[in-house]
Each structure stands twice: as structure tokens, then as C-alpha cells.
Scaffold this motif. Structure first.
Motif: not given
Lengths: 190, 121
Positions: A1-4, A6, A11, B6, B8, B10, B87, B89, B91
Motif C-alpha cells: 500500500m504505497s502512501k503516495k 493512495t 484506502l 500522503g 497510509s 499500514a 515521513d 504521512t 497513518y
């Protein structure tokens, strides 16, 4: 799951295992586009909800409710008050999708012309020598350039159309023809 | 130019999202839509301290909750996220309703501490 790569919609679909979730996220984004624009303008003016409420003469919870609603649930009077408190005005453009494309395009051209006229009046008030006035002249050139660029792009996609070459075109700068022939005559007439 | 923010999944509790989507699909969609708005604001202003939006609240320890908006007769929903400045991000951690919030926040904070320790090693 690449953050860039998504998006929130992707998601949501991935985490729920339900592609319908993505559609619902996209639909919600479309239904709250105007409200988001209002929030963005308040944030850009560095105002909290409480400060804005004070300026509007309403309770903070009213601002909170307004910013938590959907576009279709907004009250025109509240929006007017909200923008006024931000020091902004509101202009409404009615758009009839049933009208022919040509009429709708003309409508937009008239609207752009109206804005340019306001800018021209401002330049005349300031006078020709001011740096702001010079910037306005430069901006007119940029508008023309961008308009021609986009018109040319659309035109070249028409069936059988010859592509328009804009290779020699350039965004007008301070050394552009504007300096050589300023449109001061427009100001002098008034 | 600074790095773009971005999102994520994860660190997400996937089962919670599946269950919640079945019970409250509109609220879940609204929270993710608002997540998109937060990422847009982060890309514009760079950090969470630079803007105040009602549906976005700090729960401490870099854990934030994103609420639902624009849903009629909605169940109060919280999408918990971890905003990682390192980073750039956001999450997504978990999703839940008001009744579960104390337990959700505790679990989210634990997950973030665990993640940060692992990352710093």
C-alpha cells in the motif's frame, strides 16, 4: 500500500474490502465541495471558528454546524454572513446545463470581461506610473496568453482542425509590448 | 519545495473497518472524505498546528481523530489517525463510535508508541 499513490477513497475501499466505500467517499467529497471552500477561506484568513463567530455575531456552534453540513443544506444568508465576516463578497453565477454550450461559454466570457473591467477601473484610479498598475497590465497579457493557449488546445482537438502553433508565443513580461504601447487611452476616455 | 503529505493504511486495524462499513457506511465515507481535506490542508500549511477544523481534534501523542460531517442522523464516528511529521504521512489507525472512544484512543496511542520505537531503532 504505497502512501503516495493512495487516495482516501482507495484506502477506504482497501481497508473495508468494499469498492462501494470508494464511491461513497468520492460522493461525499462532491457533496461538500462548497463547504470545504468556506473552511479553506477561513483557515487562509487565520481565523478560528470562535473568532469568525464573533465577527458574524453568532454562536461558535452555529459556525461549527455550518462547516459540518453538506452543500445542499447550506443557507444562503448564513453563507453571505460567513463571507462578509471574512471580508469577502459573494458573486453568484447561474448556470443552466440545458442551454447550448455556445451560450454557456458566452456567459462565462461576459463574466470574465466584467472582472477585467473592474481591474481596468482600479488601474485607472491608481494611475499609469504605479507598480500595481504595471502589474495589472502584465496580468492582462497573461490572461490573453492563457486564453489563446487553451482555446488553441481545444480547437486543435476538433475533427479536421489544423493545430494552432504557439511556438513563438511567450508570456508577456515587463519588456513586453505593453510597455511600448500602454492602454492609457482607455483611462483617458473616462 | 517540501515533501507532499500522503496517507497510509499500514498501521490500520482492518477488521474494524470491515465491521464498521457494514454498520455505518455513510459515516465511514464521510470520515475518509474529511481525511482527504486534512491532507490537503497539511500540504498547504505544513503542520497540524496551522489550522483549526472542527472535525479534526488531537487526542494527544500525535493521535488525532477525524469526525464525520454532512451525514443526516449520523452515528458519532471517529477515524483515528497518526500524523507523522518525520515521513509526512497520515497513518490511519482505527475507526469507532463514541461509546468505544476511550478504549480506541488507548489502543491507538499504544500502537503509535510501538511504531515509533520500531522506527527509531
Amino acid at each position: 500500500m504505497s502512501k503516495k499513490s493512495t487516495t482516501p477513497a482507495m484506502l477506504a475501499a482497501s481497508l473495508t474490502g468494499n469498492p462501494e466505500a470508494a464511491k461513497r467517499v468520492t460522493a461525499h467529497q462532491a457533496e461538500t465541495r462548497f463547504v470545504r471552500a468556506l473552511i479553506d477561506m477561513r483557515v487562509a484568513k487565520k481565523l478560528s471558528q470562535r473568532e469568525l463567530a464573533k465577527r458574524m455575531g453568532v454562536s461558535p456552534s452555529k459556525v461549527c454546524r455550518l462547516e459540518s453540513s453538506r452543500d445542499e443544506a447550506l443557507n444562503l444568508g448564513d453563507v453571505f454572513l460567513y463571507l462578509k465576516a471574512l471580508g469577502m463578497t459573494m458573486s453568484v453565477m447561474f448556470d443552466d446545463p440545458a442551454l447550448p454550450a455556445a451560450d454557456r461559454i458566452k456567459h462565462y466570457v461576459f463574466a470574465v470581461h466584467s472582472q477585467l473591467e473592474q481591474l481596468q477601473k482600479l488601474a485607472c484610479q491608481i494611475g499609469g506610473e504605479d507598480a500595481i498598475s504595471e502589474k495589472i497590465k502584465q496580468f492582462y497579457g497573461e490572461v490573453l496568453f492563457n486564453f489563446v493557449l487553451r482555446l488553441g488546445d481545444s480547437y486543435s482537438k476538433l475533427p479536421g482542425a489544423t493545430p494552432i502553433r504557439l511556438g513563438d508565443a511567450d508570456v508577456p513580461s515587463k519588456t513586453s509590448p505593453h510597455r511600448k504601447s500602454p492602454n492609457n487611452h482607455l483611462c483617458q476616455k473616462r | 519545495m517540501s515533501e507532499m503529505w500522503g496517507i497510509s493504511g499500514a498501521l490500520a486495524e482492518k477488521n474494524r473497518f470491515k465491521t464498521f462499513d457494514k454498520k455505518h457506511p455513510r459515516e465511514l465515507a464521510a470520515c475518509f472524505s474529511n481525511l482527504g481535506h486534512i491532507v490537503t490542508l497539511l500540504n498547504h500549511y505544513g503542520n497540524v498546528g496551522a489550522f483549526q477544523v472542527a472535525f479534526f481534534r488531537s487526542e494527544g501523542g500525535n493521535v488525532y481523530r477525524i469526525g464525520q460531517t454532512g451525514v443526516k442522523h449520523a452515528a458519532e464516528t471517529r477515524l483515528y489517525v497518526y500524523v507523522s511529521v518525520i515521513d509526512h504521512t497520515v497513518y490511519v489507525l482505527t475507526i469507532g463510535d463514541k461509546a468505544q472512544q476511550a478504549d480506541d484512543i488507548r489502543r491507538c496511542k499504544e500502537a503509535v508508541i510501538k511504531f515509533e520505537k520500531r522506527r527509531d531503532l
